[in-house]
Enzyme design. Sequence first.
Site, PDB file in Angstrom:
ATOM      1  N   ILE A 125       0.768  -1.030  -0.005  1.00 18.56           N
ATOM      2  CA  ILE A 125       0.035  -0.195   0.023  1.00 18.56           C
ATOM      3  C   ILE A 125       1.022   1.057  -0.084  1.00 18.56           C
ATOM      4  O   ILE A 125       1.850   1.409   0.864  1.00 18.56           O
ATOM      5  CB  ILE A 125      -1.000   0.138   1.148  1.00 18.56           C
ATOM      6  CG1 ILE A 125      -1.875   1.304   0.986  1.00 18.56           C
ATOM      7  CG2 ILE A 125      -0.402  -0.054   2.412  1.00 18.56           C
ATOM      8  CD1 ILE A 125      -3.340   0.944   1.777  1.00 18.56           C
ATOM      9  N   GLY A 133       3.764  12.625   4.814  1.00 16.89           N
ATOM     10  CA  GLY A 133       3.936  11.368   5.633  1.00 16.89           C
ATOM     11  C   GLY A 133       2.651  11.561   6.681  1.00 16.89           C
ATOM     12  O   GLY A 133       1.586  11.057   6.490  1.00 16.89           O
ATOM     13  N   ILE A 159       7.940   2.241   1.113  1.00 21.39           N
ATOM     14  CA  ILE A 159       6.500   1.392   0.690  1.00 21.39           C
ATOM     15  C   ILE A 159       7.171  -0.057   1.109  1.00 21.39           C
ATOM     16  O   ILE A 159       7.804  -0.662   0.238  1.00 21.39           O
ATOM     17  CB  ILE A 159       6.239   1.516  -0.777  1.00 21.39           C
ATOM     18  CG1 ILE A 159       5.647   2.995  -1.060  1.00 21.39           C
ATOM     19  CG2 ILE A 159       4.811   0.526  -0.763  1.00 21.39           C
ATOM     20  CD1 ILE A 159       4.813   3.715  -0.037  1.00 21.39           C
ATOM     21  N   GLU A 245      -5.227  -1.869  11.025  1.00 23.26           N
ATOM     22  CA  GLU A 245      -3.695  -1.524  10.730  1.00 23.26           C
ATOM     23  C   GLU A 245      -3.029  -1.131  11.946  1.00 23.26           C
ATOM     24  O   GLU A 245      -2.039  -1.825  12.259  1.00 23.26           O
ATOM     25  CB  GLU A 245      -3.804  -0.351   9.949  1.00 23.26           C
ATOM     26  CG  GLU A 245      -2.402   0.094   9.628  1.00 23.26           C
ATOM     27  CD  GLU A 245      -2.286   1.173   8.778  1.00 23.26           C
ATOM     28  OE1 GLU A 245      -3.352   1.551   7.953  1.00 23.26           O
ATOM     29  OE2 GLU A 245      -0.993   1.803   8.495  1.00 23.26           O
ATOM     30  N   GLY A 343      27.750  -5.224  26.842  1.00 19.04           N
ATOM     31  CA  GLY A 343      28.204  -5.039  25.604  1.00 19.04           C
ATOM     32  C   GLY A 343      27.801  -5.843  24.762  1.00 19.04           C
ATOM     33  O   GLY A 343      27.688  -5.635  23.365  1.00 19.04           O
TER      34      GLY A 343
HETATM   35  C1  LIG Z   1      10.370   0.789   7.705  1.00 15.33           C
HETATM   36  C2  LIG Z   1       9.030   1.608   7.019  1.00 15.33           C
HETATM   37  C3  LIG Z   1       7.940   1.135   6.742  1.00 15.33           C
HETATM   38  C4  LIG Z   1       6.851   2.012   5.995  1.00 15.33           C
HETATM   39  N1  LIG Z   1       5.880   1.390   5.265  1.00 15.33           N
HETATM   40  C5  LIG Z   1       5.029   2.104   4.806  1.00 15.33           C
HETATM   41  C6  LIG Z   1       4.072   1.442   3.745  1.00 15.33           C
HETATM   42  O1  LIG Z   1       4.021   0.373   3.578  1.00 15.33           O
HETATM   43  N2  LIG Z   1       3.129   2.465   3.242  1.00 15.33           N
HETATM   44  C7  LIG Z   1       3.180   3.678   3.365  1.00 15.33           C
HETATM   45  O2  LIG Z   1       2.381   4.567   2.789  1.00 15.33           O
HETATM   46  N3  LIG Z   1       4.153   4.334   4.259  1.00 15.33           N
HETATM   47  C8  LIG Z   1       5.086   3.517   4.872  1.00 15.33           C
HETATM   48  N4  LIG Z   1       5.783   4.049   5.812  1.00 15.33           N
HETATM   49  C9  LIG Z   1       5.830   5.716   5.975  1.00 15.33           C
HETATM   50  C10 LIG Z   1       5.420   5.886   7.299  1.00 15.33           C
HETATM   51  O3  LIG Z   1       4.036   5.639   7.663  1.00 15.33           O
HETATM   52  C11 LIG Z   1       5.672   7.393   7.630  1.00 15.33           C
HETATM   53  O4  LIG Z   1       7.264   7.387   7.679  1.00 15.33           O
HETATM   54  C12 LIG Z   1       4.799   8.026   8.976  1.00 15.33           C
HETATM   55  O5  LIG Z   1       3.542   8.064   8.717  1.00 15.33           O
HETATM   56  C13 LIG Z   1       5.843   9.338   9.360  1.00 15.33           C
HETATM   57  O6  LIG Z   1       5.805  10.126   8.018  1.00 15.33           O
HETATM   58  P1  LIG Z   1       7.060  11.002   7.693  1.00 15.33           P
HETATM   59  O7  LIG Z   1       8.027   9.956   7.666  1.00 15.33           O
HETATM   60  O8  LIG Z   1       6.884  11.621   6.502  1.00 15.33           O
HETATM   61  O9  LIG Z   1       7.317  11.819   8.807  1.00 15.33           O
HETATM   62  P2  LIG Z   1       6.860  13.325   9.061  1.00 15.33           P
HETATM   63  O10 LIG Z   1       5.457  13.487   8.935  1.00 15.33           O
HETATM   64  O11 LIG Z   1       7.835  14.483   8.164  1.00 15.33           O
HETATM   65  O12 LIG Z   1       7.273  13.675  10.756  1.00 15.33           O
HETATM   66  C14 LIG Z   1       8.436  14.292  11.172  1.00 15.33           C
HETATM   67  C15 LIG Z   1       8.136  14.367  12.603  1.00 15.33           C
HETATM   68  O13 LIG Z   1       7.154  15.496  12.852  1.00 15.33           O
HETATM   69  C16 LIG Z   1       6.134  15.145  13.588  1.00 15.33           C
HETATM   70  N5  LIG Z   1       5.040  15.763  13.249  1.00 15.33           N
HETATM   71  C17 LIG Z   1       4.284  15.416  12.026  1.00 15.33           C
HETATM   72  N6  LIG Z   1       3.087  16.003  12.406  1.00 15.33           N
HETATM   73  C18 LIG Z   1       2.863  16.456  13.645  1.00 15.33           C
HETATM   74  C19 LIG Z   1       1.682  17.173  14.062  1.00 15.33           C
HETATM   75  N7  LIG Z   1       0.711  17.620  13.614  1.00 15.33           N
HETATM   76  N8  LIG Z   1       1.878  17.256  15.740  1.00 15.33           N
HETATM   77  C20 LIG Z   1       3.077  16.970  16.103  1.00 15.33           C
HETATM   78  N9  LIG Z   1       4.069  16.308  15.550  1.00 15.33           N
HETATM   79  C21 LIG Z   1       3.962  16.178  14.299  1.00 15.33           C
HETATM   80  C22 LIG Z   1       6.278  13.464  13.589  1.00 15.33           C
HETATM   81  O14 LIG Z   1       5.375  12.728  14.577  1.00 15.33           O
HETATM   82  C23 LIG Z   1       7.622  13.223  13.369  1.00 15.33           C
HETATM   83  O15 LIG Z   1       8.143  13.003  14.569  1.00 15.33           O
HETATM   84  C24 LIG Z   1       6.916   3.230   6.416  1.00 15.33           C
HETATM   85  C25 LIG Z   1       7.992   3.914   7.023  1.00 15.33           C
HETATM   86  C26 LIG Z   1       9.093   3.010   7.321  1.00 15.33           C
HETATM   87  C27 LIG Z   1      10.219   3.887   8.085  1.00 15.33           C
END
Ligand SMILES: Cc1cc2nc3c(=O)[nH]c(=O)nc-3n(C[C@H](O)[C@H](O)[C@H](O)COP(=O)(O)OP(=O)(O)OC[C@H]3O[C@@H](n4cnc5c(N)ncnc54)[C@H](O)[C@@H]3O)c2cc1C
Length: 382
Positions: A125, A133, A159, A245, A343
Amino acid sequence: MIDEDLKGELELFRDNVKRFIEAEILPHYDEWEKADIFPRDIWNKMGEQGLLSVDTPEEYGGFGTNFLFSMVIIEEFTRANCSGLGVSLSVHSDIVAPYILNHGSEEQKKKYLPKMVSGECVGAIAMTEPAAGSDLQGIRTIARKDGDDYIINGSKIFITNGQHADVVIVVARTNLDVSGSKGTSLFLVDADNPGFKRGQNLDKIGLHSSDTSELFFEDLRVPASACLGKLDTGFHIMMNELPRERLTLAVGAVAGAEGVLAMTADYVKERQAFGRPVATLQNTRFKMAEMATDVRVHRAFVDECCRLFLEGKLDNTTVSMAKLGTTEMQGRVVDGCLQLHGGYGYMREYGVSRAFVDARVQRIYGGTSEIMKELISRKVLA
Ligand SMILES: Cc1cc2nc3c(=O)[nH]c(=O)nc-3n(C[C@H](O)[C@H](O)[C@H](O)COP(=O)(O)OP(=O)(O)OC[C@H]3O[C@@H](n4cnc5c(N)ncnc54)[C@H](O)[C@@H]3O)c2cc1C
């Protein structure tokens, strides 16, 4: 709700899952972690063993079990410290398949679900984008109507199953004149579509055997019949599917913490310091007692959430609490367990080091802890 017969069936099923993991997964798992991906044919093997999308109804090739059987699979992979594979599995079985089952047309269900159960078709997905994000309303991938088709352009990042996927649910804007929540749709995109391109397998700090990729859509043409659910209702569908989810992540968090705690109990009983087992030091005993209590409290909550889910009563606030509470608890437990390994805990050879890095992302994907707090506070302060 969970009677003795069902409990017995679940335990028999759990034994089967454990046997499969011991025979087919554990002997190769270190190798797959080093390779940053598990082999494609493992999907087929899991399908042959009846471990994929088990709660898909029989008419679509599944076993029609209830959701708890799927959770047993996630628990056992995570407890065995194979979270990379567990995460790939849960995206396929606990996100993609339910999206198709709950919102797909008859044609879509018949096309994808039987092959997802057998492992011939791997699901992914794609919501997250480089610039969106947590704030999914900011996605820039666009699906433009062209006659009876849609043409999709854009890119996605992080993804899960991106390398192995045969079908990807792509989240795209279909109406730019309204807000993202009202003008977003989901499309079922086949990976053999000429407009579909996979980026490289991303280099993560943990969950190595799970493949994670960027995806690119370049004038990707799909028929209107590839739309999953009604046009422009993508956000509504995503909100509907969030409880399962997030509950799956919470179930994995508790099982992962149980697994690392058991591993640590064995270690501290063996390891000697100052002429006696580390387990006899008061700090170790108190730490283990605190962590076991932390895990047990969250086990009770997550079991309650599973029961609510089965009854169709698990709301988004409660499941956000479960995701926040259990994944933060898992973080505390893996850190405490690594500390008790000294360690050796920092060495890849010891399972606790993998549990530590694998657990870190639990507080990030599926909605970060901060987003969970936002959602919960809206209800608390309503
Ligand atoms: C290993 C892995 C697998 C993944 N698999 C999928 C997948 O299969 N499909 C998919 O679509 N996505 C996937 N993701 C993406 C994941 O869902 C996103 O990384 C996550 O939702 C956070 O988005 P971002 O990385 O853009 O962080 P950002 O949104 O940029 O957030 C950065 C920081 O800001 C904080 N922040 C953002 N908005 C707010 C707010 N309103 N209030 C307070 N703090 C806030 C966040 O909590 C975070 O600490 C995956 C990620 C990883 C690392």
